[in-house]
Write a protein that holds these residues in place. Structure first.
Motif, PDB file in Angstrom:
ATOM      1  N   ARG A 295     -52.859 -45.988  47.868  1.00 45.26           N
ATOM      2  CA  ARG A 295     -54.423 -47.164  48.178  1.00 45.26           C
ATOM      3  C   ARG A 295     -54.689 -47.366  46.886  1.00 45.26           C
ATOM      4  O   ARG A 295     -55.654 -49.407  46.905  1.00 45.26           O
ATOM      5  CB  ARG A 295     -55.227 -46.046  48.662  1.00 45.26           C
ATOM      6  CG  ARG A 295     -56.674 -46.650  48.911  1.00 45.26           C
ATOM      7  CD  ARG A 295     -57.765 -45.576  49.539  1.00 45.26           C
ATOM      8  NE  ARG A 295     -57.582 -44.350  48.384  1.00 45.26           N
ATOM      9  CZ  ARG A 295     -58.663 -44.614  47.569  1.00 45.26           C
ATOM     10  NH1 ARG A 295     -59.322 -45.728  47.349  1.00 45.26           N
ATOM     11  NH2 ARG A 295     -59.343 -44.133  47.137  1.00 45.26           N
ATOM     12  N   ARG A 296     -54.855 -47.624  45.851  1.00 40.26           N
ATOM     13  CA  ARG A 296     -55.051 -47.696  44.976  1.00 40.26           C
ATOM     14  C   ARG A 296     -54.583 -49.062  43.769  1.00 40.26           C
ATOM     15  O   ARG A 296     -54.099 -50.001  43.598  1.00 40.26           O
ATOM     16  CB  ARG A 296     -55.093 -47.486  43.251  1.00 40.26           C
ATOM     17  CG  ARG A 296     -56.804 -46.571  43.397  1.00 40.26           C
ATOM     18  CD  ARG A 296     -56.594 -46.185  41.823  1.00 40.26           C
ATOM     19  NE  ARG A 296     -55.995 -44.810  41.715  1.00 40.26           N
ATOM     20  CZ  ARG A 296     -55.961 -43.821  41.409  1.00 40.26           C
ATOM     21  NH1 ARG A 296     -57.198 -43.613  42.024  1.00 40.26           N
ATOM     22  NH2 ARG A 296     -55.077 -42.713  40.928  1.00 40.26           N
ATOM     23  N   TYR A 297     -52.476 -49.193  44.041  1.00 38.12           N
ATOM     24  CA  TYR A 297     -51.738 -49.944  44.429  1.00 38.12           C
ATOM     25  C   TYR A 297     -52.041 -51.019  45.734  1.00 38.12           C
ATOM     26  O   TYR A 297     -51.706 -52.715  45.033  1.00 38.12           O
ATOM     27  CB  TYR A 297     -50.404 -49.264  45.184  1.00 38.12           C
ATOM     28  CG  TYR A 297     -49.171 -50.344  44.927  1.00 38.12           C
ATOM     29  CD1 TYR A 297     -48.543 -50.945  45.910  1.00 38.12           C
ATOM     30  CD2 TYR A 297     -48.500 -50.985  43.224  1.00 38.12           C
ATOM     31  CE1 TYR A 297     -47.787 -51.853  45.996  1.00 38.12           C
ATOM     32  CE2 TYR A 297     -48.111 -51.926  43.434  1.00 38.12           C
ATOM     33  CZ  TYR A 297     -47.322 -52.144  44.720  1.00 38.12           C
ATOM     34  OH  TYR A 297     -46.581 -53.100  44.346  1.00 38.12           O
ATOM     35  N   GLY A 298     -52.301 -50.689  46.675  1.00 41.01           N
ATOM     36  CA  GLY A 298     -52.634 -52.048  47.410  1.00 41.01           C
ATOM     37  C   GLY A 298     -54.158 -52.573  46.833  1.00 41.01           C
ATOM     38  O   GLY A 298     -54.334 -53.834  47.012  1.00 41.01           O
ATOM     39  N   ILE A 299     -54.854 -52.304  46.104  1.00 36.91           N
ATOM     40  CA  ILE A 299     -56.127 -52.653  46.039  1.00 36.91           C
ATOM     41  C   ILE A 299     -56.028 -53.797  44.647  1.00 36.91           C
ATOM     42  O   ILE A 299     -56.221 -55.131  44.498  1.00 36.91           O
ATOM     43  CB  ILE A 299     -57.206 -52.476  45.991  1.00 36.91           C
ATOM     44  CG1 ILE A 299     -57.681 -51.353  46.452  1.00 36.91           C
ATOM     45  CG2 ILE A 299     -58.695 -52.703  44.754  1.00 36.91           C
ATOM     46  CD1 ILE A 299     -58.460 -49.457  46.764  1.00 36.91           C
ATOM     47  N   GLU A 300     -54.978 -53.251  44.219  1.00 32.02           N
ATOM     48  CA  GLU A 300     -55.216 -53.964  43.233  1.00 32.02           C
ATOM     49  C   GLU A 300     -53.371 -55.116  42.749  1.00 32.02           C
ATOM     50  O   GLU A 300     -53.727 -56.085  42.569  1.00 32.02           O
ATOM     51  CB  GLU A 300     -53.405 -53.222  41.326  1.00 32.02           C
ATOM     52  CG  GLU A 300     -54.751 -52.399  41.021  1.00 32.02           C
ATOM     53  CD  GLU A 300     -55.857 -52.747  40.178  1.00 32.02           C
ATOM     54  OE1 GLU A 300     -57.122 -51.899  40.338  1.00 32.02           O
ATOM     55  OE2 GLU A 300     -55.515 -54.097  40.146  1.00 32.02           O
ATOM     56  N   PHE A 301     -52.741 -55.042  44.200  1.00 32.20           N
ATOM     57  CA  PHE A 301     -52.005 -56.170  44.098  1.00 32.20           C
ATOM     58  C   PHE A 301     -52.895 -57.384  45.516  1.00 32.20           C
ATOM     59  O   PHE A 301     -52.668 -58.156  44.691  1.00 32.20           O
ATOM     60  CB  PHE A 301     -51.087 -55.366  45.497  1.00 32.20           C
ATOM     61  CG  PHE A 301     -50.405 -55.961  46.011  1.00 32.20           C
ATOM     62  CD1 PHE A 301     -50.056 -56.872  47.479  1.00 32.20           C
ATOM     63  CD2 PHE A 301     -48.745 -56.525  45.773  1.00 32.20           C
ATOM     64  CE1 PHE A 301     -49.522 -57.623  48.512  1.00 32.20           C
ATOM     65  CE2 PHE A 301     -47.882 -57.285  46.421  1.00 32.20           C
ATOM     66  CZ  PHE A 301     -48.450 -58.321  47.396  1.00 32.20           C
ATOM     67  N   TYR A 302     -53.663 -57.224  45.746  1.00 31.36           N
ATOM     68  CA  TYR A 302     -54.395 -58.068  46.781  1.00 31.36           C
ATOM     69  C   TYR A 302     -55.495 -58.600  45.578  1.00 31.36           C
ATOM     70  O   TYR A 302     -55.793 -59.491  45.913  1.00 31.36           O
ATOM     71  CB  TYR A 302     -55.342 -57.192  47.827  1.00 31.36           C
ATOM     72  CG  TYR A 302     -54.381 -57.180  48.694  1.00 31.36           C
ATOM     73  CD1 TYR A 302     -53.379 -56.201  49.816  1.00 31.36           C
ATOM     74  CD2 TYR A 302     -54.502 -58.960  49.844  1.00 31.36           C
ATOM     75  CE1 TYR A 302     -53.011 -56.486  50.329  1.00 31.36           C
ATOM     76  CE2 TYR A 302     -53.475 -58.720  50.337  1.00 31.36           C
ATOM     77  CZ  TYR A 302     -52.224 -58.196  51.258  1.00 31.36           C
ATOM     78  OH  TYR A 302     -51.039 -58.400  52.164  1.00 31.36           O
ATOM     79  N   LYS A 303     -56.208 -57.964  44.448  1.00 32.49           N
ATOM     80  CA  LYS A 303     -56.532 -58.292  43.809  1.00 32.49           C
ATOM     81  C   LYS A 303     -55.471 -59.176  42.816  1.00 32.49           C
ATOM     82  O   LYS A 303     -56.243 -60.685  42.512  1.00 32.49           O
ATOM     83  CB  LYS A 303     -57.316 -57.882  42.735  1.00 32.49           C
ATOM     84  CG  LYS A 303     -58.425 -56.795  42.575  1.00 32.49           C
ATOM     85  CD  LYS A 303     -59.289 -56.737  41.836  1.00 32.49           C
ATOM     86  CE  LYS A 303     -60.168 -55.284  41.941  1.00 32.49           C
ATOM     87  NZ  LYS A 303     -60.063 -53.864  41.062  1.00 32.49           N
ATOM     88  N   LYS A 304     -54.772 -59.102  42.461  1.00 36.84           N
ATOM     89  CA  LYS A 304     -53.620 -60.420  41.842  1.00 36.84           C
ATOM     90  C   LYS A 304     -53.421 -61.388  42.689  1.00 36.84           C
ATOM     91  O   LYS A 304     -53.306 -62.261  42.206  1.00 36.84           O
ATOM     92  CB  LYS A 304     -52.103 -59.659  41.535  1.00 36.84           C
ATOM     93  CG  LYS A 304     -52.437 -58.611  40.503  1.00 36.84           C
ATOM     94  CD  LYS A 304     -50.789 -58.275  39.651  1.00 36.84           C
ATOM     95  CE  LYS A 304     -51.374 -56.891  39.054  1.00 36.84           C
ATOM     96  NZ  LYS A 304     -50.545 -56.014  39.261  1.00 36.84           N
ATOM     97  N   LYS A 305     -53.275 -60.904  43.805  1.00 36.81           N
ATOM     98  CA  LYS A 305     -53.021 -62.002  44.868  1.00 36.81           C
ATOM     99  C   LYS A 305     -53.969 -63.336  44.700  1.00 36.81           C
ATOM    100  O   LYS A 305     -53.656 -64.507  45.050  1.00 36.81           O
ATOM    101  CB  LYS A 305     -52.372 -61.534  45.905  1.00 36.81           C
ATOM    102  CG  LYS A 305     -51.532 -62.296  46.678  1.00 36.81           C
ATOM    103  CD  LYS A 305     -51.358 -61.299  48.233  1.00 36.81           C
ATOM    104  CE  LYS A 305     -50.391 -62.705  48.980  1.00 36.81           C
ATOM    105  NZ  LYS A 305     -50.854 -62.188  51.213  1.00 36.81           N
ATOM    106  N   ARG A 306     -55.075 -62.885  44.442  1.00 36.69           N
ATOM    107  CA  ARG A 306     -56.206 -63.584  44.523  1.00 36.69           C
ATOM    108  C   ARG A 306     -56.449 -64.986  43.921  1.00 36.69           C
ATOM    109  O   ARG A 306     -56.499 -65.836  43.652  1.00 36.69           O
ATOM    110  CB  ARG A 306     -57.533 -63.312  45.559  1.00 36.69           C
ATOM    111  CG  ARG A 306     -57.679 -63.230  46.215  1.00 36.69           C
ATOM    112  CD  ARG A 306     -59.139 -62.304  46.391  1.00 36.69           C
ATOM    113  NE  ARG A 306     -59.049 -61.464  47.316  1.00 36.69           N
ATOM    114  CZ  ARG A 306     -59.680 -59.603  46.271  1.00 36.69           C
ATOM    115  NH1 ARG A 306     -60.617 -60.248  45.641  1.00 36.69           N
ATOM    116  NH2 ARG A 306     -59.001 -58.833  47.036  1.00 36.69           N
ATOM    117  N   TRP A 307     -55.839 -64.336  42.324  1.00 32.63           N
ATOM    118  CA  TRP A 307     -55.898 -64.711  41.072  1.00 32.63           C
ATOM    119  C   TRP A 307     -54.912 -65.217  40.845  1.00 32.63           C
ATOM    120  O   TRP A 307     -54.282 -66.508  40.083  1.00 32.63           O
ATOM    121  CB  TRP A 307     -55.742 -64.642  40.119  1.00 32.63           C
ATOM    122  CG  TRP A 307     -57.237 -63.090  40.419  1.00 32.63           C
ATOM    123  CD1 TRP A 307     -57.887 -62.235  39.797  1.00 32.63           C
ATOM    124  CD2 TRP A 307     -58.809 -64.015  39.522  1.00 32.63           C
ATOM    125  NE1 TRP A 307     -58.832 -61.426  39.834  1.00 32.63           N
ATOM    126  CE2 TRP A 307     -59.518 -62.832  39.976  1.00 32.63           C
ATOM    127  CE3 TRP A 307     -59.069 -65.454  40.265  1.00 32.63           C
ATOM    128  CZ2 TRP A 307     -60.999 -63.640  40.026  1.00 32.63           C
ATOM    129  CZ3 TRP A 307     -60.811 -65.534  40.124  1.00 32.63           C
ATOM    130  CH2 TRP A 307     -61.310 -64.589  39.776  1.00 32.63           C
TER     131      TRP A 307
END
Lengths: 392, 163, 144
Positions: A380-392
């Motif tokens: 779950r944390r991996y998913g959250i980090e992945f999308y955070k990076k995607k936005r930048w």
């Protein structure tokens, strides 16, 4: 690109239920997913054959703690059909009111869990706080927050008194306002939209072919709902609409569930206004004549069926329980193909898996001959980090 | 004061129409009865179930398998396919067939209706019925270390400690 | 060193870290455990934290019926916990098998697998009962 299988350990994302899913990945994309279930298998169907019908009600209530009333409703109405008796109307209305209250608490629980999956923990806390309102109402009617023990063969065990009705109606008004707020929130909040729109797409023809049920199939545009197709209890008298949505993705499932919650609030208020003055139960005989019956009901997760075969004694010959989550697993396996690893938790959670009905997901590493375990929190944390990076 | 619901509701006519269609297509090989509206039971011989289910898929656009149930009747196993007809008039046909316990084999319907996959695996796991030509008949819900050849749902098997 | 021991014990009592494992039950006890964390009861304000790994936990909460498949995994997780460790069995099924006692595939209670310190009965126990169980466990910890 080499494919890699990742095991996800025996902890389900938010409810910490044992699940085992095997996922083959190529880089960031999932190529294939397989489900291994059975860790919650308790041998209930066998136990039902060794106990009487009345003891079976108590047992079947504990198949699942979230949809406990659904199991007892389906079972008791099946046995009532075998005995060829009709429950008094007031009993049916009360049964249906508790059914809809259960739908409300179950959908709100899911909504919080879905928010937790995408990293929106505030939503988890807000929605579970609203859910406590429904649990208070259920405690007022039945005496318990979970496992209400309202159903019995021949009707319901407790009545709704006159002084409970204003509290219930006021509770429904408050709850409906909250649901409308959540609907507005989900359609406007960019983080929610990003993680749910276009994710976990299940096209309409595949949903029908794979035998999906419940909000999962209604989110793919198919208006399959047992309450309309095969009305039981009081559903043939209560006015309501079947909620569908056309976008076939996770957002559609969120929207369908919120709309269903609003419908349920309206239904409960209608039923409270039109509660018949009648008995609440019939005393029925214990020995059930020989026969077989297929009892169906729309549980919060989908269509629940009990196939009951009787042999003239007071213990059933065969009780078969088919829960909606089992019907939805093939759709999960289909939806996992082609998604990102980061989307796996929300896709699995979007069918609202009730793991007491199924279980376990493990990722297995294939190509690199490397196996690593991720528990659900890590994924779950991996998913959250992945999308955070995607936005930048 | 109970209220008896009349069994002969208007929609029973629709069920009768479907029964007539089936009997026209299959004649004596099927035995159809309707206990109440929206429930149809069809009894066939073990080899014929595929033909009937395929006919239902082609003529009624029936795609949804609700469940596959196995019942231990002593000398025979009875297998019930609980289906759901979604298009047009919505009803629930159930196809029943019986196979001998000594040789519990029956052909799969997964190639006709893919949604029967998990349910056939479950019946195989718990009762030991072999579905021939099933692509993946492996363990579904019993644990990995459960002994082979022990089928909990058979009537002659009791959990330990129970008389 | 006695002072250090006292300090460690004080922090363990004031802020126990809890790991929750569902052994395969019906989930009713799990939702009541999680409801204890939610704004209505909010045990996090007392310092109790739910952690994701047994290696960081002081207390392990086991809920639900112990099925045969889960038993070895549960034991493995218990062994991963650092000393001193405590186990809490929540719900009738974790105590004695509950409604499912007598079913194949079900063990009669969590104490057949690991030693249990606190039993919280109920089907399911209300969040107040779970918090009471934790409070009694902390009192036991403080005692020695």
């Amino acid at each position: 690109m080499s494919t890699v299988k990742i095991p996800i350990g025996p902890q389900h994302p938010a409810l910490k239920e044992p699940i085992n899913v095997t996922i083959e990945v190529e880089g960031e994309q999932v190529v294939d997913g397989k489900v291994r279930i059975g860790y919650n298998h308790r041998g209930i169907e066998k136990a039902c054959e060794l106990r009487t019908y009345v003891r079976d009600i108590y047992l079947l209530e504990r198949v699942c703690g979230i949809c406990s009333h659904s199991h007892t409703t389906t079972f008791t109405q099946g046995v009532e059909e075998l005995l060829d008796e009709d429950v008094p109307r007031r009993g049916l209305y009360i049964r249906t009111i508790v059914c809809e209250l259960e739908r409300l608490h179950s959908h709100m629980l899911w909504f919080g869990v879905a928010g937790h999956e995408i990293g929106f923990d505030t939503l988890l806390h807000y929605s579970w706080r609203d859910r406590e309102l429904i649990l208070d109402l259920l405690e007022m009617i039945s005496g318990n927050r979970v496992n209400y023990a309202m159903n019995t063969i021949g009707g319901v065990r407790r009545d709704i008194s006159k002084d409970m009705i204003p509290t219930l109606k006021k509770g429904m008004d408050t709850f409906r306002e909250r649901c409308e707020y959540y609907l507005k929130l989900c359609s406007e909040e960019p983080t929610v939209l990003e993680r749910t729109q276009g994710v976990g797409v299940l096209p309409t023809h595949m949903a029908r072919k794979l035998g999906a049920v419940g909000p999962t199939v209604r989110a793919s545009g198919v208006d399959m709902d047992c309450r309309k197709d095969d009305p039981c209890a009081a559903y043939d008298e209560v006015p309501f609409e079947v909620c569908t949505w056309d976008s076939c993705d996770v957002f559609a499932r969120v929207a369908v569930r919120i709309l269903e919650m609003i419908q349920s609030c309206n239904m409960i208020q209608w039923m409270l206004d039109h509660l018949p003055k009648d008995e609440i139960r019939l005393k029925l005989k214990r020995r059930v004549p020989e026969g077989e019956v297929l009892s169906r009901y729309e549980a919060p997760r989908g269509e629940l069926i009990h196939y009951i075969k009787s042999n003239g004694t007071d213990t059933p010959e065969r009780v078969k329980v088919r829960t909606p989550t089992l019907a939805n697993w093939p759709s999960v396996e289909y939806m996992l193909k082609g998604c990102y690893i980061a989307d796996v938790p929300i896709i699995v959670a979007s069918i609202d898996p009730c793991i007491s009905c199924t279980d376990r997901i493990t990722f297995v590493d294939v190509e690199k001959e490397k196996t690593w375990m991720w528990d659900s929190n890590q994924l779950r944390r991996y998913g959250i980090e992945f999308y955070k990076k995607k936005r930048w | 004061m109970s209220r008896k619901r009349p069994k002969l509701k208007p929609s029973l006519k629709e069920d009768e129409k479907l029964k007539a269609e089936l009997e026209k297509a299959f004649g004596e090989t099927v035995k159809v009865w309707i206990p109440r509206a929206k429930r149809m039971f069809i009894k066939v011989k073990p080899g014929d179930h595929r033909k009937v289910i395929q006919w239902m898929r082609d003529n009624w656009d029936l795609q949804h398998v609700t469940s596959v149930t196995g019942v231990d009747k002593g000398d025979t196993f009875e297998i019930v396919y609980n289906l759901y007809k979604y298009q047009g008039y919505r009803t629930y046909p159930n196809v029943k067939t019986e196979i001998p316990k000594k040789d519990p084999k029956i052909e799969t319907i997964v190639d006709i209706l893919p949604s029967a996959d998990f349910y056939e695996r479950e019946v195989h796991d718990l009762l030991g019925i072999v579905f021939e030509n099933h692509p993946n008949l492996e363990r579904l819900i019993l644990p990995d270390d459960w002994p082979e050849g022990v089928y909990p749902l058979r009537k002659d098997w009791l959990p330990e400690g129970v008389e | 060193m006695a002072v250090l021991d006292k300090l460690v014990n004080w922090s363990r009592v004031k802020s126990p870290w809890v790991f929750h494992m569902n052994c395969g039950g019906c989930n009713a006890c799990d939702i009541e455990v999680i409801a204890a964390l939610m704004p209505r009861y909010d045990i996090e304000r007392f310092g109790m934290l739910l952690v994701g790994s047994p290696r960081h936990a002081d207390v392990m909460i086991g809920t639900g019926t112990v099925t045969r498949q889960i038993a070895p995994r549960f034991k493995r997780l218990y062994e991963q916990m650092p000393e001193p460790k405590f186990v809490m069995a929540v719900g009738n099924c974790a105590i004695s098998g509950g409604v499912f006692a007598g079913c194949y595939n079900v063990l009669k209670g969590l104490d057949k697998v690991v030693p249990v310190d606190i039993y919280v009965p109920g089907c399911p126990p209300k969040p107040e009962a779970i918090i009471d169980g934790v409070a009694k466990l902390l009192a036991k910890l403080q005692g020695g």
